[in-house]
Scaffold this active site. Structure first.
Site, PDB file in Angstrom:
ATOM      1  N   TYR A  23       0.793  -1.233   0.000  1.00  0.00           N
ATOM      2  CA  TYR A  23       0.000   0.000   0.000  1.00  0.00           C
ATOM      3  C   TYR A  23       0.825   1.284   0.000  1.00  0.00           C
ATOM      4  O   TYR A  23       0.250   2.379   0.023  1.00  0.00           O
ATOM      5  CB  TYR A  23      -0.955  -0.006   1.209  1.00  0.00           C
ATOM      6  N   ASN A  72     -13.194   3.564  -1.167  1.00  0.00           N
ATOM      7  CA  ASN A  72     -12.356   2.383  -0.992  1.00  0.00           C
ATOM      8  C   ASN A  72     -12.911   1.663   0.226  1.00  0.00           C
ATOM      9  O   ASN A  72     -12.662   2.060   1.363  1.00  0.00           O
ATOM     10  CB  ASN A  72     -10.889   2.767  -0.782  1.00  0.00           C
TER      11      ASN A  72
HETATM   12  C1  DQA Z   1      -7.854  -2.533  -0.685  1.00  0.00           C
HETATM   13  C2  DQA Z   1      -7.869  -3.987  -1.152  1.00  0.00           C
HETATM   14  C3  DQA Z   1      -8.682  -4.848  -0.217  1.00  0.00           C
HETATM   15  O1  DQA Z   1      -8.695  -6.191  -0.656  1.00  0.00           O
HETATM   16  C4  DQA Z   1      -8.101  -4.804   1.178  1.00  0.00           C
HETATM   17  O2  DQA Z   1      -8.894  -5.555   2.056  1.00  0.00           O
HETATM   18  C5  DQA Z   1      -7.905  -3.423   1.668  1.00  0.00           C
HETATM   19  C6  DQA Z   1      -7.370  -2.413   0.747  1.00  0.00           C
HETATM   20  C7  DQA Z   1      -6.951  -1.654  -1.554  1.00  0.00           C
HETATM   21  O3  DQA Z   1      -7.072  -0.434  -1.484  1.00  0.00           O
HETATM   22  O4  DQA Z   1      -6.086  -2.173  -2.291  1.00  0.00           O
HETATM   23  O5  DQA Z   1      -8.101  -3.132   2.844  1.00  0.00           O
HETATM   24  O6  DQA Z   1      -9.164  -2.014  -0.779  1.00  0.00           O
END
Ligand code: DQA
Length: 142
Positions: A23, A72
Site C-alpha cells: 500500500y 475504498n
Molecule cells: C484494498 C484492497 C482490499 O482487498 C483490502 O482488504 C484493503 C485495501 C486496496 O485499497 O487495495 O483493505 O481495498
C-alpha cells in the site's frame, strides 16, 4: 462548487505503516493534503471508518450534499451486501477505488459486491487512483 466525498473503509487509517510493500509508505492524510492543493475548486471531504454501519450512515448522509463519492471499502468490498445496497439506495455516483491490484492478489479479493453498483472501478494504481477519480467527476460536471 463540486462536492466530492472520499470514503475509506477498514484498516485504511493505517496507510503509511500497513504493509507498505503493498500500500506504499504515504499516509492518506499526506496524500489528501496534496489532493486538495491540486483541486482548489473542488470541495473534497474525507471520511474513514473501520465500522461497516458507520460507512453506511456516512453514505446516507451524503444524500443532497455530495455529487460524487470515491469509495475504498477495503475488505468490506469482498463481503458487504449492505454497502452495495447503500450505494444503490443513495442515487449518487460512486467510483470504487483500490490502491492495490486486487485482481492480482488472493482469490477472495477478486469478488467485489459493490462494483456492480458503482459507475466504475480503479484498482492497482496506488493512491493516484483517488486523484483519477476526482478528475473523472470534474470532467463529468463540465
Ligand atoms: C484494498 C484492497 C482490499 O482487498 C483490502 O482488504 C484493503 C485495501 C486496496 O485499497 O487495495 O483493505 O481495498
Amino acid at each position: 462548487m463540486l462536492h466530492i466525498a472520499i470514503i475509506n473503509g477498514p484498516n485504511l487509517n493505517l496507510l503509511g505503516t500497513r504493509e507498505p510493500h503493498i500500500y506504499g509508505s504515504q499516509t492518506f492524510e499526506q496524500y489528501f493534503t496534496v489532493l486538495k492543493e491540486r483541486f482548489p475548486n473542488v470541495d473534497l471531504q474525507y471520511y474513514q471508518s473501520n465500522v461497516e454501519g458507520e460507512l453506511i450512515n456516512y453514505l446516507h448522509n451524503c444524500m443532497g450534499k455530495i455529487q460524487g463519492i470515491i469509495l475504498n471499502a477495503g475488505a468490506y468490498t469482498h463481503t458487504s451486501i449492505a454497502l452495495a445496497d447503500a450505494i444503490a439506495a443513495i442515487g449518487i455516483p460512486v467510483v470504487e477505488v483500490h490502491i492495490s491490484n486486487v485482481l492480482a492478489r488472493e482469490e477472495y479479493r477478486k469478488t467485489s459486491f459493490i462494483a456492480s453498483k458503482c459507475v466504475g472501478s480503479i484498482c492497482g494504481l496506488g493512491l493516484e487512483g483517488y486523484g483519477l477519480a476526482v478528475q473523472y467527476f470534474i470532467g463529468k460536471a463540465e
